[in-house]
Write an enzyme that holds these catalytic residues in place. Structure first.
Site, PDB file in Angstrom:
ATOM      1  N   LYS A 107      -0.233   9.877  47.820  1.00  9.41           N
ATOM      2  CA  LYS A 107      -0.180   9.221  46.521  1.00  9.41           C
ATOM      3  C   LYS A 107      -0.894   7.871  46.587  1.00  9.41           C
ATOM      4  O   LYS A 107      -0.661   7.083  47.515  1.00  9.41           O
ATOM      5  CB  LYS A 107       1.270   9.028  46.077  1.00  9.41           C
ATOM      6  N   LYS A 214       1.097  24.268  37.724  1.00  6.97           N
ATOM      7  CA  LYS A 214       2.530  24.190  38.009  1.00  6.97           C
ATOM      8  C   LYS A 214       3.257  25.149  37.079  1.00  6.97           C
ATOM      9  O   LYS A 214       3.005  25.160  35.869  1.00  6.97           O
ATOM     10  CB  LYS A 214       3.029  22.756  37.826  1.00  6.97           C
TER      11      LYS A 214
END
Length: 324
Positions: A107, A214
């Site tokens: 991240k 997703k």
């Protein structure tokens, strides 16, 4: 047909999972789980999402619990480690929780942090994984176009596999892809797929080299497979910080993709201090088999009464928005 609300609520369990490290602004992940004729499913849109968006997640959960899913072509799914926006000194500790993963997603562009923080974190990942490890970065749209170009140039020395959602707008992604093409770093689209009115706009604009899909946010496995087929781009299946039940649905999606060129972001069970079942990666992969929650874990992780009531009220509102 949509099952009656009472039938869903009859088996509903609301759980609160503590996390090892704060991730996406979350210290405790809440989810509503329920059981249908095909098994358990998860309804867990993030708490800030409006009902219209959350209803898509409910549709995905109902489909997974009530309907037979597309056939799998593999029984195990290779996955990546996920490194939150931690200080560089904590990177080795985080990676140690992801058994055997050869790829790490790092991240970056965290609010309140700097590019220097990102560089230090990615450098620590490269040092921990060695030259053979694969590193991808995920900015969650946190950079503008010029910031993204600067960051990718600065991070290119760490041999990036790809950069995920460096900018928010499709037009920015397309321009950035042109600007960094000489670096040989592919651009992946996530939010531009799952939060877009038209998830195919990215492919049509030639704004990405691959897409991240997703299961819950896209409305289920069938719709996700349709998007991948229509986009005509390689796909990475990722989680939405799901419990072991939601990860099971993601693994079923990844297992049913005709081609799977990249390790998937389905190892996020390792971010939790506790879960309703053990879905942590082993040997760098997770099983595509359906997960059944542990009865003791459901009790141990049961959310407080007021949070259970909040989720049941949300379930009722979203159920009312579903088609018959």
């Amino acid at each position: 047909m949509t099952p009656p609300l009472a039938e869903i609520a009859a088996t509903a369990r609301v759980v609160a999972l503590p996390m090892n490290t704060r991730f996406r602004g979350v210290d405790v992940r809440e989810a509503l789980l329920f059981e249908g004729p095909q098994g358990w499913a998860e309804f867990s849109p993030f708490v800030e999402y409006e009902d219209a968006e959350a209803t898509t997640w409910l549709h995905a959960a109902i489909d997974f619990a009530w309907n037979v899913q597309p056939a799998a072509v593999r029984d195990r799914v290779p996955v990546n480690a996920t490194v939150p926006a931690v200080e560089a000194a904590r990177v080795a500790e985080v990676l140690a929780r992801f058994g055997g993963c050869r790829t790490a997603k790092v991240k970056v562009a965290e609010r309140g942090q700097t590019l220097s923080d990102d560089i230090a974190r990615v450098r620590a990942v490269r040092e921990a994984m060695g030259a053979d490890g694969r590193i991808r970065i995920d900015a969650n749209g946190g950079w503008n176009l010029d910031e993204a170009e600067t960051a990718i140039h600065a991070l290119a020395e760490f041999d990036l596999e790809y950069a995920e959602q460096p900018c928010t707008a499709v037009e920015e992604l397309a321009e950035l892809r042109y600007r960094v093409k000489h670096k040989g770093i592919p651009i992946a689209a996530d939010e531009s797929i799952r939060k877009a009115a038209d998830p195919l706009a990215v492919a049509q604009a030639k704004a990405a080299d691959l897409i991240v899909v997703k299961a819950q946010p896209l409305g289920g496995i069938r719709r996700a497979l349709s998007i991948v087929a229509d986009a005509g781009l390689p796909a990475v299946v990722s989680s939405a910080l799901d419990t072991a039940i939601g990860l099971s649905q993601g693994a079923a999606l990844a297992a049913s993709l005709p081609e799977l060129d990249y390790d998937c972001g389905l190892g996020t069970a390792s971010l939790f201090a506790d879960d309703v079942a053990d879905a942590r990666p082993m040997g760098g992969a997770v099983s595509a088999a359906r997960v059944i929650p542990d009865a003791a874990a459901l009790t141990r992780l049961e959310a407080p009464t007021e949070r259970r009531e909040w989720w049941l009220a949300r379930l009722e509102r979203c159920h009312a928005l579903l088609p018959d």
